[in-house]
Design a protein around this motif. Structure first.
Motif, PDB file in Angstrom:
ATOM      1  N   ILE A  81       0.454  -0.944   0.182  1.00  0.00           N
ATOM      2  CA  ILE A  81      -0.179  -0.056  -0.169  1.00  0.00           C
ATOM      3  C   ILE A  81       0.583   1.415  -0.328  1.00  0.00           C
ATOM      4  O   ILE A  81       1.853   1.404   0.974  1.00  0.00           O
ATOM      5  N   PHE A 155      -6.964  -1.960   6.800  1.00  0.00           N
ATOM      6  CA  PHE A 155      -6.502  -2.906   5.813  1.00  0.00           C
ATOM      7  C   PHE A 155      -5.458  -4.154   6.528  1.00  0.00           C
ATOM      8  O   PHE A 155      -4.938  -5.011   6.785  1.00  0.00           O
ATOM      9  N   THR A 211     -11.183  -6.284   1.804  1.00  0.00           N
ATOM     10  CA  THR A 211      -9.975  -6.123   1.608  1.00  0.00           C
ATOM     11  C   THR A 211      -8.925  -6.370   0.275  1.00  0.00           C
ATOM     12  O   THR A 211      -8.270  -5.783  -0.447  1.00  0.00           O
ATOM     13  N   GLY A 215      -7.131  -3.711  -1.435  1.00  0.00           N
ATOM     14  CA  GLY A 215      -6.712  -4.231  -2.755  1.00  0.00           C
ATOM     15  C   GLY A 215      -5.867  -3.717  -3.439  1.00  0.00           C
ATOM     16  O   GLY A 215      -4.730  -2.767  -3.952  1.00  0.00           O
ATOM     17  N   MET A 219      -3.422  -0.718  -3.794  1.00  0.00           N
ATOM     18  CA  MET A 219      -1.966  -1.248  -3.754  1.00  0.00           C
ATOM     19  C   MET A 219      -1.286  -1.755  -5.083  1.00  0.00           C
ATOM     20  O   MET A 219      -1.044  -2.431  -5.805  1.00  0.00           O
TER      21      MET A 219
END
Length: 246
Positions: A81, A155, A211, A215, A219
């Motif tokens: 992240i 997260f 999540t 992500g 991410m």
């Protein structure tokens, strides 16, 4: 005939040994499942204290290695992240191997203290005189007090729940039972609430969906994430004996 009898006896002994191992291995989880069967039947929620006891047994006896690896992977995975990576990089605490090792040791120590001592302390038990979990949690809150609590914390909390479960399911001699999975979720969400984290999910399935979505959005590759990851990888590689060639 004597040889045949000896072979049969050896085979029977081996089968009995496997059966004994099977019974002993599952004795603890079967006992725990039976103890809380009423919760499943009557759809009752586990209390944080009950959840902690279930997680405690799983962590210390049935899946210590895979759960520990899951925790360590969490500390590594959050670097993906960009906002978390930028925060760690700016602090400079994780760019040196000695600092990284301290963070790993401190984190494992604090989390183990919270998980293995009464959380929260109860006045109606002897654990009321054992404030270790409360002290460790206060320390965690103090460390994070300088940072704004946001979805990055959420997260991180999700990974602390998911990764030990996933690693245990993939690599342990048995996966977590549904009861253990529920206990891990309840315990960690209670810890998250004690840290002041908001908008915590009400179910494990809701957490999984959130999540994955978070992500996918956040991410992304970054230079800071690469540098932090490289330092972390080098740290673990340096623990491997040199004769293995890594």
């Amino acid at each position: 005939m004597a040889l045949l009898n000896t072979s049969n006896l050896a085979l029977l002994t081996f089968i009995c040994y496997l059966l004994l191992v099977r019974i002993c291995r599952y004795r603890r989880v079967n006992k725990t499942t039976a103890k809380y069967a009423k919760h499943e039947h009557d759809k009752l929620e586990l209390t944080p204290q009950e959840a902690q006891q279930i997680v405690h047994d799983s962590l210390l006896y049935d899946a210590p290695l895979t759960m520990l690896l899951g925790f360590q992977i969490t500390l590594f995975k959050v670097f993906g992240i960009s906002s978390i990576a930028a925060m760690f990089f700016k602090s400079g605490h994780l760019m040196r191997e000695t600092d990284l090792n301290k963070r790993l040791v401190d984190t494992v120590t604090l989390m183990s203290t919270i998980l293995c001592n009464a959380f929260p302390p109860r006045a109606d038990t002897d654990d009321a005189s054992n404030p270790r979990a409360a002290i460790a949690l206060a320390r965690v809150n103090w460390i994070h007090d300088k940072y704004q609590i946001n979805e990055d914390y959420l997260f991180n909390l999700a990974l602390l729940i998911q990764e030990p479960i996933q690693w245990t399911n993939r690599f342990n001699w048995r996966p977590h039972s549904p009861l253990e999975k529920k206990a891990i979720f309840i315990l960690w969400t209670n810890i998250g609430q004690s840290m002041g984290i908001k908008n915590i999910w009400s179910t494990y399935e809701e957490m999984e969906q959130w999540t994955e979505s978070y992500g996918q959005k956040n991410m992304i590759p970054s230079e800071t994430a690469y540098k932090l990851s490289r330092t972390t990888i080098n740290h673990f590689v340096n623990q491997v004996p040199k004769f293995l060639g890594l």
